[in-house]
Design a protein around this motif. Structure first.
Motif, PDB file in Angstrom:
ATOM      1  N   ILE A   4      -3.891 -12.339  10.818  1.00  0.00           N
ATOM      2  CA  ILE A   4      -3.755 -11.566   9.578  1.00  0.00           C
ATOM      3  C   ILE A   4      -2.393 -11.853   8.968  1.00  0.00           C
ATOM      4  CG2 ILE A   4      -3.685  -9.269   8.550  1.00  0.00           C
ATOM      5  CD1 ILE A   4      -5.459  -8.323  10.891  1.00  0.00           C
ATOM      6  N   ILE A   5      -2.414 -12.269   7.714  1.00  0.00           N
ATOM      7  CA  ILE A   5      -1.187 -12.543   6.969  1.00  0.00           C
ATOM      8  C   ILE A   5      -1.060 -11.462   5.898  1.00  0.00           C
ATOM      9  CG2 ILE A   5       0.028 -14.151   5.462  1.00  0.00           C
ATOM     10  CD1 ILE A   5      -1.603 -16.408   6.842  1.00  0.00           C
ATOM     11  N   ALA A   6      -0.025 -10.644   6.024  1.00  0.00           N
ATOM     12  CA  ALA A   6       0.210  -9.586   5.035  1.00  0.00           C
ATOM     13  C   ALA A   6       1.028 -10.140   3.884  1.00  0.00           C
ATOM     14  CB  ALA A   6       0.936  -8.412   5.680  1.00  0.00           C
ATOM     15  N   THR A  92      -1.193  -2.804   9.145  1.00  0.00           N
ATOM     16  CA  THR A  92      -2.155  -3.861   8.786  1.00  0.00           C
ATOM     17  C   THR A  92      -2.432  -4.787   9.963  1.00  0.00           C
ATOM     18  OG1 THR A  92      -0.496  -5.455   8.003  1.00  0.00           O
ATOM     19  CG2 THR A  92      -1.356  -3.867   6.374  1.00  0.00           C
ATOM     20  N   ALA A  94      -0.570  -7.194  10.971  1.00  0.00           N
ATOM     21  CA  ALA A  94      -0.247  -8.553  10.533  1.00  0.00           C
ATOM     22  C   ALA A  94       0.507  -9.323  11.605  1.00  0.00           C
ATOM     23  CB  ALA A  94       0.586  -8.502   9.254  1.00  0.00           C
ATOM     24  N   VAL A  97       4.198 -11.984   7.675  1.00  0.00           N
ATOM     25  CA  VAL A  97       4.351 -11.383   6.351  1.00  0.00           C
ATOM     26  C   VAL A  97       4.911 -12.446   5.424  1.00  0.00           C
ATOM     27  CG1 VAL A  97       5.465  -9.595   4.968  1.00  0.00           C
ATOM     28  CG2 VAL A  97       4.809  -9.112   7.339  1.00  0.00           C
TER      29      VAL A  97
END
Length: 141
Positions: A4-6, A92, A94, A97
């Protein structure tokens, strides 16, 4: 590598540049995007207007990411971006970021002669996130 990339976005051109890079990375690493927009706790605008604006910002990123084959989870939150960004990013889940060095509120760094944001300055939200984050930060200039 990154699940997951925030990408926190404020609706500025700077935020959209960071989102473009996050989308490219998500394509390469088969990652999802956590698009985050924070509605200011104390604003002079009506909440409905702020919410509509935030929804439009997130929708723009979601469309671009989906057109590139990247899944997006939108996060529209009411908080203080300076105080709460680390907590929001942690929520999130992540792994990375992607945030721009400058945001919408960087008018104090504008050179009146050149009418550009200074390359030597970093916004307060980005700076605080760099100092406090538990996950890697990709700072976009």
């Amino acid at each position: 590598m990154f699940d997951i990339i925030a990408v926190p976005v404020d609706g500025s051109d700077y935020g959209y540049e960071a989102a473009d890079i996050a989308i490219e990375l998500a394509q390469k690493f088969d990652s999802k995007i956590a698009a985050v927009h924070v509605l200011e706790e104390f604003s002079f605008s009506s909440y409905d207007d702020e919410e509509d604006s935030g929804d439009a910002i997130l929708a723009k990123i979601t469309k671009k990411a989906n057109d590139s084959g990247v899944e997006v989870v939108e996060h529209l939150l009411t908080a203080d971006p300076l105080r709460d960004m680390k907590f929001i990013i942690n929520q999130t889940r992540a792994d990375l970021v992607v945030i721009h060095a400058h945001g919408e509120n960087n008018n104090r760094f504008v050179s009146f002669e050149e009418n550009e944001v200074s390359d030597t300055q970093i916004g307060s939200v980005s700076e605080r996130l760099l100092r406090t984050s538990d996950v890697p930060i990709l700072l976009v200039k």
